[in-house]
Design a protein around this motif. Structure first.
Motif, PDB file in Angstrom:
ATOM      1  N   ASN A   1      -6.774  -6.559   2.371  1.00  0.00           N
ATOM      2  CA  ASN A   1      -7.424  -6.149   3.619  1.00  0.00           C
ATOM      3  C   ASN A   1      -6.431  -6.086   4.776  1.00  0.00           C
ATOM      4  N   ALA A   2      -5.454  -7.001   4.748  1.00  0.00           N
ATOM      5  CA  ALA A   2      -4.416  -6.969   5.788  1.00  0.00           C
ATOM      6  C   ALA A   2      -3.629  -5.664   5.702  1.00  0.00           C
ATOM      7  N   CYS A   3      -3.430  -5.167   4.477  1.00  0.00           N
ATOM      8  CA  CYS A   3      -2.775  -3.856   4.312  1.00  0.00           C
ATOM      9  C   CYS A   3      -3.655  -2.736   4.857  1.00  0.00           C
ATOM     10  N   PHE A   4      -4.914  -2.759   4.453  1.00  0.00           N
ATOM     11  CA  PHE A   4      -5.819  -1.685   4.904  1.00  0.00           C
ATOM     12  C   PHE A   4      -5.946  -1.671   6.429  1.00  0.00           C
ATOM     13  N   SER A   5      -5.893  -2.854   7.031  1.00  0.00           N
ATOM     14  CA  SER A   5      -6.075  -2.913   8.490  1.00  0.00           C
ATOM     15  C   SER A   5      -4.885  -2.296   9.230  1.00  0.00           C
ATOM     16  N   GLN A   6      -3.787  -2.055   8.507  1.00  0.00           N
ATOM     17  CA  GLN A   6      -2.646  -1.391   9.146  1.00  0.00           C
ATOM     18  C   GLN A   6      -2.826   0.122   9.191  1.00  0.00           C
ATOM     19  N   LEU A   7      -3.885   0.614   8.543  1.00  0.00           N
ATOM     20  CA  LEU A   7      -4.200   2.043   8.619  1.00  0.00           C
ATOM     21  C   LEU A   7      -5.269   2.249   9.693  1.00  0.00           C
TER      22      LEU A   7
ATOM     23  N   GLU B   1      -9.392   6.709  10.780  1.00  0.00           N
ATOM     24  CA  GLU B   1      -9.309   8.083  10.245  1.00  0.00           C
ATOM     25  C   GLU B   1      -8.576   8.073   8.899  1.00  0.00           C
ATOM     26  N   GLN B   2      -7.508   7.301   8.840  1.00  0.00           N
ATOM     27  CA  GLN B   2      -6.753   7.247   7.579  1.00  0.00           C
ATOM     28  C   GLN B   2      -7.604   6.645   6.464  1.00  0.00           C
ATOM     29  N   LEU B   3      -8.319   5.578   6.773  1.00  0.00           N
ATOM     30  CA  LEU B   3      -9.165   4.954   5.750  1.00  0.00           C
ATOM     31  C   LEU B   3     -10.245   5.936   5.286  1.00  0.00           C
TER      32      LEU B   3
ATOM     33  N   LEU C   1       0.874  -1.168   0.000  1.00  0.00           N
ATOM     34  CA  LEU C   1       0.000   0.000   0.000  1.00  0.00           C
ATOM     35  C   LEU C   1       0.911   1.219   0.000  1.00  0.00           C
ATOM     36  N   VAL C   2       0.731   2.081  -1.004  1.00  0.00           N
ATOM     37  CA  VAL C   2       1.667   3.183  -1.193  1.00  0.00           C
ATOM     38  C   VAL C   2       0.951   4.525  -1.083  1.00  0.00           C
ATOM     39  N   ASN C   3       1.549   5.432  -0.352  1.00  0.00           N
ATOM     40  CA  ASN C   3       1.066   6.802  -0.323  1.00  0.00           C
ATOM     41  C   ASN C   3       1.604   7.482  -1.584  1.00  0.00           C
ATOM     42  N   LEU C   4       0.717   7.806  -2.525  1.00  0.00           N
ATOM     43  CA  LEU C   4       1.166   8.318  -3.822  1.00  0.00           C
ATOM     44  C   LEU C   4       1.715   9.740  -3.715  1.00  0.00           C
ATOM     45  N   ASP C   5       1.362  10.452  -2.650  1.00  0.00           N
ATOM     46  CA  ASP C   5       1.860  11.818  -2.497  1.00  0.00           C
ATOM     47  C   ASP C   5       3.293  11.844  -1.966  1.00  0.00           C
ATOM     48  N   THR C   6       3.633  10.865  -1.152  1.00  0.00           N
ATOM     49  CA  THR C   6       4.980  10.868  -0.570  1.00  0.00           C
ATOM     50  C   THR C   6       5.849   9.748  -1.136  1.00  0.00           C
ATOM     51  N   SER C   7       5.254   8.894  -2.002  1.00  0.00           N
ATOM     52  CA  SER C   7       5.966   7.732  -2.559  1.00  0.00           C
ATOM     53  C   SER C   7       6.555   6.845  -1.478  1.00  0.00           C
ATOM     54  N   THR C   8       5.793   6.655  -0.419  1.00  0.00           N
ATOM     55  CA  THR C   8       6.288   5.804   0.660  1.00  0.00           C
ATOM     56  C   THR C   8       5.370   4.604   0.834  1.00  0.00           C
ATOM     57  N   VAL C   9       5.963   3.494   1.221  1.00  0.00           N
ATOM     58  CA  VAL C   9       5.179   2.281   1.472  1.00  0.00           C
ATOM     59  C   VAL C   9       4.535   2.411   2.847  1.00  0.00           C
ATOM     60  N   GLU C  10       3.219   2.350   2.879  1.00  0.00           N
ATOM     61  CA  GLU C  10       2.496   2.535   4.144  1.00  0.00           C
ATOM     62  C   GLU C  10       2.168   1.213   4.819  1.00  0.00           C
TER      63      GLU C  10
ATOM     64  N   ALA D   1      -9.621  -9.102  -6.750  1.00  0.00           N
ATOM     65  CA  ALA D   1      -9.265  -9.243  -5.334  1.00  0.00           C
ATOM     66  C   ALA D   1      -9.093  -7.880  -4.660  1.00  0.00           C
ATOM     67  N   PHE D   2      -8.378  -6.978  -5.341  1.00  0.00           N
ATOM     68  CA  PHE D   2      -8.129  -5.666  -4.749  1.00  0.00           C
ATOM     69  C   PHE D   2      -9.402  -4.820  -4.716  1.00  0.00           C
ATOM     70  N   VAL D   3     -10.216  -4.942  -5.772  1.00  0.00           N
ATOM     71  CA  VAL D   3     -11.478  -4.192  -5.811  1.00  0.00           C
ATOM     72  C   VAL D   3     -12.343  -4.602  -4.623  1.00  0.00           C
ATOM     73  N   LYS D   4     -12.439  -5.907  -4.410  1.00  0.00           N
ATOM     74  CA  LYS D   4     -13.278  -6.430  -3.327  1.00  0.00           C
ATOM     75  C   LYS D   4     -12.782  -5.910  -1.977  1.00  0.00           C
ATOM     76  N   ALA D   5     -11.471  -5.988  -1.766  1.00  0.00           N
ATOM     77  CA  ALA D   5     -10.904  -5.552  -0.490  1.00  0.00           C
ATOM     78  C   ALA D   5     -11.138  -4.062  -0.267  1.00  0.00           C
ATOM     79  N   ALA D   6     -10.946  -3.266  -1.320  1.00  0.00           N
ATOM     80  CA  ALA D   6     -11.139  -1.819  -1.176  1.00  0.00           C
ATOM     81  C   ALA D   6     -12.580  -1.521  -0.778  1.00  0.00           C
ATOM     82  N   LYS D   7     -13.515  -2.254  -1.407  1.00  0.00           N
ATOM     83  CA  LYS D   7     -14.922  -2.025  -1.074  1.00  0.00           C
ATOM     84  C   LYS D   7     -15.224  -2.427   0.367  1.00  0.00           C
ATOM     85  N   GLU D   8     -14.499  -3.432   0.857  1.00  0.00           N
ATOM     86  CA  GLU D   8     -14.730  -3.872   2.236  1.00  0.00           C
ATOM     87  C   GLU D   8     -14.100  -2.924   3.250  1.00  0.00           C
ATOM     88  N   SER D   9     -13.020  -2.263   2.854  1.00  0.00           N
ATOM     89  CA  SER D   9     -12.269  -1.489   3.849  1.00  0.00           C
ATOM     90  C   SER D   9     -12.412   0.031   3.740  1.00  0.00           C
ATOM     91  N   ILE D  10     -12.670   0.537   2.526  1.00  0.00           N
ATOM     92  CA  ILE D  10     -12.688   1.991   2.355  1.00  0.00           C
ATOM     93  C   ILE D  10     -14.113   2.465   2.076  1.00  0.00           C
TER      94      ILE D  10
END
Ligand SMILES: [Zn+2]
Length: 409
Positions: free
Chosen positions: A196-202, A205-207, A175-184, A220-229
């Motif tokens: 989802n394991a990535c999203f759960s590390q945020l 408020e961040q989500l 999961l990458v912050n596109l503004d800072t080019s850092t791996v989140e 897979a990613f579409v499904k996870a994004a819909k579940e987490s964001i």
């Protein structure tokens, strides 16, 4: 100046610590600087910071320090212990090292700088004259320190992408912050659970702060994004480079099939042309351009597919969703009437997820940043070398691409 005094000065030792003795071990090329404190010195309980008399000392220990004139230099001291009425007997913190470290803070800071500059554990450890485990320990501690200090900040523009750890298998999801080019965040695998394991590390408020998220077209990613964001459907932007990559692959598939057919009739006009179809016109040499023009004019299926693929690039040059949609509808109608099966398949795939492809007009994000980061990660993987497992790979990604505050203070 006595060597004791010299070391007192160059080590920058603070009161109450002083140099007792400097020992030169010529055979092993070492200098050992023995330091101690006056007996009346008070120390703090590491748990509650209560100031207490020195109770006793732990066993004498060595801390590797910055070299003096190529001699490996060690601080030697018996760490003082205190007896806290609340926490019992505890080892007090010494000012030159972090608890549990076998290096002084100055050495560790230097090691981190060197690891960052050389981007290789192997290179750094040779300069530092440490072994792999010791050097890797600096990396691990730095990442743990950085994660501990990391501040929770909004992540309005995110990218999620998979990266192969070993060739073509064993993935990690980033999961990458596109503004800072850092791996989140990083997680094992490339499934919905991984994302989802990535999203759960945020944090929640961040989500909630996510306004746009770039990704490939994997379900897979579409499904996870819909579940987490929250309201993910409006925020997902399918990465244009992934879409174009699909179109490129379709052209290549068509070329391969057609080449086979032609070769069977003794026609080798498509032979060795793969590069010509997959490379941007602007990057071809004059000779290659001429060859391309000749094959293209031969009115082959490959040429037709290539033309449609090139046309598709314009999908991302529209200012409004409605314009982009009108453009795609027209492109789709034309492609679907052809006999270019692989390209038709791509057209249908895009149509299915069209709103998230042309969301680009509004949100204008791509994973190109993440892709750049990925190539950085790949080169780190090559240069750092010797990753014994995936956990180490993940640690290295955070060390080099996490934007973390790594240095001990
Ligand atoms: Zn205490």
């Amino acid at each position: 100046m006595q060597d004791r005094e010299l070391y007192q000065k160059i080590l920058g030792l603070e009161e109450p610590w002083g140099v007792d003795d400097v020992e030169l071990l010529l055979e092993s090329g070492e200098i050992r600087v023995r330091i101690s404190h006056p007996s009346e010195t008070k120390f703090c309980c590491p748990e509650c910071q209560r100031e207490l008399a020195c109770y006793d000392h732990g066993q004498e220990r060595l801390w590797r320090h910055l070299d003096s004139c190529q001699f490996k230099t060690y601080l030697v001291a018996a760490p003082p212990r205190v007896q806290c009425p609340e926490h019992g007997v505890k080892t007090a913190r010494v000012p030159w090292a972090e608890p549990g470290s076998r290096f002084t803070i100055l050495f560790e800071r230097f090691a981190i700088d060197l690891l960052q500059a050389t981007q290789t554990v192997k290179g750094a450890k040779e300069i530092l004259r440490t072994n792999w485990d010791q050097t890797w320990n600096v990396v691990q501690r730095a990442v743990a320190r950085g994660l501990d200090r990391k501040q929770v900040k909004d992540v309005p523009r995110l990218g999620i992408d998979e990266k192969a750890f070993r060739k073509g298998q064993d993935y990690v999801t980033l999961l990458v912050n596109l503004d800072t080019s850092t791996v989140e965040a990083i997680a094992d695998g490339n499934s919905t659970e991984s994302a989802n394991a990535c999203f759960s590390q945020l944090s929640t408020e961040q989500l909630n702060s996510v306004q746009a998220i770039a990704m490939d077209m994997s379900a897979a990613f579409v499904k996870a994004a819909k579940e987490s964001i929250p309201l993910a459907e409006e925020k997902i932007v399918h990465d244009r480079f992934h879409v174009m990559q699909m179109a490129n692959q379709a052209v290549d598939q068509i070329r391969r099939a057609e080449n086979k057919e032609l070769l069977a009739t003794g026609d080798d006009s498509l032979k060795g042309t793969r590069y010509l179809w997959l490379t941007g016109q602007e990057n071809l040499t004059t000779k290659q351009s001429e060859r391309f023009e000749a094959v293209y004019r031969a009115s082959l299926k490959t040429g037709k597919a290539w033309g449609f693929k090139e046309l598709l690039r314009d999908l991302w040059n529209h200012d409004s969703i409605s314009q982009a949609k009108a453009f795609f509808d027209d492109w789709f109608r034309r492609v679907i009437r052809t006999n270019l099966a692989p390209l038709k398949k791509v057209a249908r795939t895009i149509k299915e997820r069209l709103s998230n492809v042309i969301n680009y007009c509004l949100l204008e994000i791509t994973n190109a940043v993440a892709e750049g980061l990925n190539s950085k990660i790949m080169s780190i993987k090559r240069r750092v070398g010797g990753f014994r497992n995936r956990e180490n790979f993940k640690t290295a990604i955070l060390f080099y691409c996490g934007g973390l505050d790594l240095h001990p203070r």
